[in-house]
Design a protein around this motif. Sequence first.
Motif, PDB file in Angstrom:
ATOM      1  N   MET A   1      -5.259-106.709  -2.341  1.00 12.52           N
ATOM      2  CA  MET A   1      -5.456-105.836  -0.688  1.00 12.52           C
ATOM      3  C   MET A   1      -5.266-104.552  -0.731  1.00 12.52           C
ATOM      4  O   MET A   1      -6.033-104.125  -0.245  1.00 12.52           O
ATOM      5  N   ALA A   2      -4.269-104.246  -1.008  1.00  8.33           N
ATOM      6  CA  ALA A   2      -3.650-102.507  -1.018  1.00  8.33           C
ATOM      7  C   ALA A   2      -4.952-101.639  -1.664  1.00  8.33           C
ATOM      8  O   ALA A   2      -5.197-100.858  -1.438  1.00  8.33           O
ATOM      9  N   TRP A   3      -5.439-102.192  -2.664  1.00 11.80           N
ATOM     10  CA  TRP A   3      -6.144-101.575  -3.371  1.00 11.80           C
ATOM     11  C   TRP A   3      -7.941-101.067  -2.781  1.00 11.80           C
ATOM     12  O   TRP A   3      -8.566-100.117  -2.710  1.00 11.80           O
ATOM     13  N   ILE A   4      -8.245-102.365  -2.081  1.00 12.12           N
ATOM     14  CA  ILE A   4      -9.547-102.347  -1.190  1.00 12.12           C
ATOM     15  C   ILE A   4      -8.834-101.169  -0.226  1.00 12.12           C
ATOM     16  O   ILE A   4      -9.831-100.650   0.035  1.00 12.12           O
ATOM     17  N   LEU A   5      -7.896-101.143   0.224  1.00 13.89           N
ATOM     18  CA  LEU A   5      -6.440-100.300   1.983  1.00 13.89           C
ATOM     19  C   LEU A   5      -7.559 -99.390   0.602  1.00 13.89           C
ATOM     20  O   LEU A   5      -7.709 -97.679   1.452  1.00 13.89           O
ATOM     21  N   LEU A   6      -7.100 -98.901  -0.150  1.00 11.83           N
ATOM     22  CA  LEU A   6      -7.432 -97.908  -0.419  1.00 11.83           C
ATOM     23  C   LEU A   6      -8.694 -97.238  -1.092  1.00 11.83           C
ATOM     24  O   LEU A   6      -8.928 -95.733  -0.646  1.00 11.83           O
ATOM     25  N   MET A   7      -9.689 -97.959  -0.865  1.00 11.90           N
ATOM     26  CA  MET A   7     -10.938 -97.833  -1.364  1.00 11.90           C
ATOM     27  C   MET A   7     -11.183 -97.022  -0.438  1.00 11.90           C
ATOM     28  O   MET A   7     -12.085 -96.660  -0.178  1.00 11.90           O
ATOM     29  N   LEU A  46      -4.171 -95.106   3.723  1.00  9.36           N
ATOM     30  CA  LEU A  46      -3.454 -94.369   2.425  1.00  9.36           C
ATOM     31  C   LEU A  46      -2.055 -95.161   2.623  1.00  9.36           C
ATOM     32  O   LEU A  46      -2.019 -95.411   2.082  1.00  9.36           O
ATOM     33  N   ILE A  47      -2.069 -94.570   3.745  1.00  9.43           N
ATOM     34  CA  ILE A  47      -0.246 -95.419   4.328  1.00  9.43           C
ATOM     35  C   ILE A  47      -0.117 -96.971   3.824  1.00  9.43           C
ATOM     36  O   ILE A  47       0.924 -97.383   3.970  1.00  9.43           O
ATOM     37  N   MET A  48      -1.362 -97.392   4.484  1.00  4.90           N
ATOM     38  CA  MET A  48      -1.164 -99.209   4.546  1.00  4.90           C
ATOM     39  C   MET A  48      -0.830 -99.382   2.896  1.00  4.90           C
ATOM     40  O   MET A  48      -0.010-100.383   2.397  1.00  4.90           O
ATOM     41  N   ALA A  49      -2.119 -98.254   2.175  1.00  8.67           N
ATOM     42  CA  ALA A  49      -1.709 -98.913   0.357  1.00  8.67           C
ATOM     43  C   ALA A  49      -0.234 -98.683   0.128  1.00  8.67           C
ATOM     44  O   ALA A  49      -0.757 -98.852  -1.332  1.00  8.67           O
ATOM     45  N   THR A  50       0.334 -98.010   0.491  1.00  5.85           N
ATOM     46  CA  THR A  50       1.118 -96.915   0.250  1.00  5.85           C
ATOM     47  C   THR A  50       2.464 -97.639   0.201  1.00  5.85           C
ATOM     48  O   THR A  50       2.785 -97.735  -0.371  1.00  5.85           O
ATOM     49  N   LYS A  51       2.279 -98.766   1.076  1.00  6.96           N
ATOM     50  CA  LYS A  51       3.432-100.095   1.147  1.00  6.96           C
ATOM     51  C   LYS A  51       3.421-100.820   0.237  1.00  6.96           C
ATOM     52  O   LYS A  51       4.282-101.136  -0.145  1.00  6.96           O
TER      53      LYS A  51
END
Length: 106
Positions: A1-7, A46-51
């Motif tokens: 999920m983090a990668w999707i948020l980052l994209m 970005l903030i959510m992905a870096t969690k």
Amino acid sequence: MAWILLMIAGIFEVVWATTMKLSHGFTQPGWAIATVVEMIISFAGLIMATKHLPISLAYPIWTGIGAVGSVIVGNVWFHDQLSPITWVFVALLIISIISIKLTSAH
């Protein structure tokens, strides 16, 4: 999920850069407001992905998506003219973004 948020965050970086151009130095209120909203969405992603992802991976990929996407939008939408060698370096950016992802443990 983090990668999707980052994209998604990277795509919104391209969108806000585009609307910032359309705002003509923030003199067009609609485009200026859109830019700020899109910046918030991009940074929130970005903030959510870096969690869940290290900043050493997330930030360069986020900025890389924004850089490559902005070059493409500039060329297609705004008819920016780039030299062939510039396209070589854009290709290297794409290779770098993919390589960072492929070689990460996340």
